[in-house]
Design a protein around this motif. Structure first.
Motif, mmCIF file in Angstrom:
data_model
loop_
_atom_site.group_PDB
_atom_site.id
_atom_site.type_symbol
_atom_site.label_atom_id
_atom_site.label_comp_id
_atom_site.label_asym_id
_atom_site.label_seq_id
_atom_site.Cartn_x
_atom_site.Cartn_y
_atom_site.Cartn_z
ATOM 1 N N GLN A 182 48.433 64.174 58.903
ATOM 2 C CA GLN A 182 47.207 64.122 59.657
ATOM 3 C C GLN A 182 46.476 65.441 59.508
ATOM 4 O OE1 GLN A 182 49.744 63.993 63.362
ATOM 5 N NE2 GLN A 182 48.604 62.471 63.853
ATOM 6 N N ILE A 206 45.430 61.313 56.587
ATOM 7 C CA ILE A 206 44.436 60.834 57.447
ATOM 8 C C ILE A 206 43.333 62.081 57.653
ATOM 9 C CG2 ILE A 206 44.106 59.804 59.894
ATOM 10 C CD1 ILE A 206 46.991 59.371 59.969
ATOM 11 N N ASP A 207 42.138 61.673 57.645
ATOM 12 C CA ASP A 207 41.202 62.674 57.655
ATOM 13 C C ASP A 207 39.714 61.910 58.045
ATOM 14 O OD1 ASP A 207 41.202 65.831 57.471
ATOM 15 O OD2 ASP A 207 39.091 65.193 56.909
ATOM 16 N N LEU A 227 39.608 58.624 59.284
ATOM 17 C CA LEU A 227 39.380 58.598 60.565
ATOM 18 C C LEU A 227 38.115 57.739 61.226
ATOM 19 C CD1 LEU A 227 40.455 62.162 61.708
ATOM 20 C CD2 LEU A 227 41.345 59.986 62.626
ATOM 21 N N ARG A 235 45.023 52.396 62.103
ATOM 22 C CA ARG A 235 45.742 53.270 61.342
ATOM 23 C C ARG A 235 47.294 53.208 61.489
ATOM 24 N NH1 ARG A 235 41.719 56.667 63.719
ATOM 25 N NH2 ARG A 235 42.989 57.560 65.141
ATOM 26 N N VAL A 251 55.977 62.791 59.616
ATOM 27 C CA VAL A 251 54.813 62.831 59.636
ATOM 28 C C VAL A 251 54.441 64.314 59.820
ATOM 29 C CG1 VAL A 251 52.706 62.370 61.239
ATOM 30 C CG2 VAL A 251 54.658 60.711 60.775
ATOM 31 N N GLU A 253 51.783 67.151 61.132
ATOM 32 C CA GLU A 253 50.366 67.394 61.859
ATOM 33 C C GLU A 253 49.857 68.499 61.333
ATOM 34 O OE1 GLU A 253 47.972 69.622 63.850
ATOM 35 O OE2 GLU A 253 50.215 70.330 64.305
ATOM 36 N N ALA A 255 46.231 68.655 61.766
ATOM 37 C CA ALA A 255 44.922 68.609 62.089
ATOM 38 C C ALA A 255 44.346 69.662 63.107
ATOM 39 C CB ALA A 255 44.777 67.114 62.676
ATOM 40 N N ALA A 260 45.841 64.627 68.022
ATOM 41 C CA ALA A 260 46.654 64.251 66.847
ATOM 42 C C ALA A 260 48.049 64.071 67.182
ATOM 43 C CB ALA A 260 46.578 65.053 65.731
ATOM 44 N N GLU A 263 49.310 60.730 68.658
ATOM 45 C CA GLU A 263 49.243 59.633 67.762
ATOM 46 C C GLU A 263 50.273 59.974 66.485
ATOM 47 O OE1 GLU A 263 46.254 58.002 64.173
ATOM 48 O OE2 GLU A 263 45.368 58.935 66.135
ATOM 49 N N GLY A 264 50.539 61.367 66.160
ATOM 50 C CA GLY A 264 51.598 61.443 65.426
ATOM 51 C C GLY A 264 52.956 61.014 65.808
ATOM 52 N N TYR A 274 58.788 64.631 62.996
ATOM 53 C CA TYR A 274 57.504 65.060 63.046
ATOM 54 C C TYR A 274 57.116 66.525 62.976
ATOM 55 C CZ TYR A 274 52.965 64.951 65.391
ATOM 56 O OH TYR A 274 51.648 65.052 65.489
#
Length: 361
Positions: A182, A206-207, A227, A235, A251, A253, A255, A260, A263-264, A274
């Motif tokens: 992310q 994702i960006d 995004l 997504r 995942v 993070e 961002a 985020a 969502e993560g 994560y």
């Protein structure tokens, strides 16, 4: 005693250019002439006050690559035992550790109870928005191989050590695992690079910036998600279509945006991990669904303030891949010490991939 320039944060959103003294190195320290100082996203949070109150005044910058100007009389090698001499290029871990507390000695972890991240701007200083950096005794530094371009090392600054630490704390990556990242700033791009070199299968980024997504693809991303052109539900569906019904194994993070985080947690797959790296400066709270952590058997780890070994690992990684991966090209903007405020604004607005302070300007 001679003087030189430094960009000093004297208060929130107040950066000045000072003339500061250039000290002699301590017997077990080093004086370094800064070649480039990376401009980190956390610097922007520090300047605005989003990261809390700082011990003003402070010299900004914690991503330094420099050339040894003077060696302390007791220094003959770097912190990996490699011989050093005046003129060698070095890269340093910018946290002053005490080396005699529970975290340092028993846990072997950073930061420690007595860590110093900044020194008063009137005192000898290791901030890298400056002509010189004074590395105190115990501050780890590593010789940079002659063929390594300083820009290649500065391109991912402290982000690459942070990514190395994050993956290590989460147990590493296994071959062909799927990874979602992310955010495609320096931390996210570092995660992409590490995942690619580790043999990950799908690497999905994702960006909101197409330029950043393009850069992520150049570093090994196998797929990107905009995004700007998708909802959270879209997504999720698109990513699970790529990774399979069990979802992503990892995942990351990166961002630096509170939204985020929930969502993560939604994105991470069954028995997944994560890794939270980018939310250091995003203070605040946001609702999440804890049930998902149980039903998906999710492991969450956070990581910040890399250890010296992660800075050493960064030097070795860059030395190995700079000729095959376009690292130097990630430095898209250079600013003088006097223009540090403009550099920070460029980071805040997202108009750069990577900005550096170049004292030669």
């Amino acid at each position: 005693m001679s003087t030189a320039r430094a960009a000093v944060l004297v208060g929130p959103n107040n950066v000045e250019t000072w003339e500061v003294n250039v000290p002699e190195p301590a017997p077990a320290g080093v004086l370094v002439r800064v070649v480039v100082g990376g401009v980190c996203g956390s610097d922007a949070h520090i300047v605005t006050g989003d990261a809390g109150v700082m011990p003003f005044p402070i010299v900004l910058g914690h991503e330094g690559v420099g050339r040894i100007e003077k060696l302390g009389v007791d220094i003959t090698t770097d912190y990996a035992g490699v011989p050093v001499e005046v003129g060698d290029v070095v890269y340093w871990a910018p946290i002053a550790l005490c080396h005699r507390c529970y975290s340092c000695t028993i846990l072997d972890n950073t930061p420690c109870e007595n860590s110093r991240f900044f020194e008063n701007a009137d005192l000898p200083n290791w901030g890298s928005y400056a002509d010189f950096a004074w590395l105190p005794p115990g501050m780890a530094f590593f010789r940079v191989p002659d063929h390594v371009e300083p820009e290649a090392l500065a391109a991912l600054g402290c982000a690459l050590p942070t990514a190395l630490r994050g993956f290590e704390q989460a147990g590493g990556l296994r071959y062909n695992q799927s990874v979602v990242v992310q955010g495609a700033g320096p931390v996210g791009l570092s995660a992409v690079l590490v995942a690619s070199l580790s043999g990950a299968g799908e690497i999905i980024v994702i960006d909101g910036s197409e330029k950043r997504l393009e850069t992520a693809r150049s570093l090994g991303a196998t797929a990107t998600v905009s995004l700007a052109e998708s909802s959270a539900e879209q997504r999720l569906n698109d990513i699970y279509a790529l990774t399979g019904p069990s979802g992503p194994d990892v995942v990351v993070e990166a961002a630096g945006f509170l939204g985020a985080f929930p969502e993560g947690i939604d994105l991470v797959g069954l028995h997944g991990r994560y890794i939270v790296l980018g939310l250091w400066g995003a203070m605040g709270e946001i609702p999440v669904s804890p049930r998902l952590l149980t039903t998906k058997n999710v492991q969450i780890t956070g990581a910040t303030f890399p250890k010296p070994k992660h800075y050493y690992g960064t030097v070795q990684l860059v030395a190995r891949c700079q000729d095959t991966v376009p690292l130097s090209s990630l430095v898209t903007h250079r600013f003088s010490i006097a223009d540090a405020g403009a550099a920070l604004e460029a980071i805040r607005t997202g108009t750069v991939i990577k900005a550096v302070i170049d004292p030669s300007l």
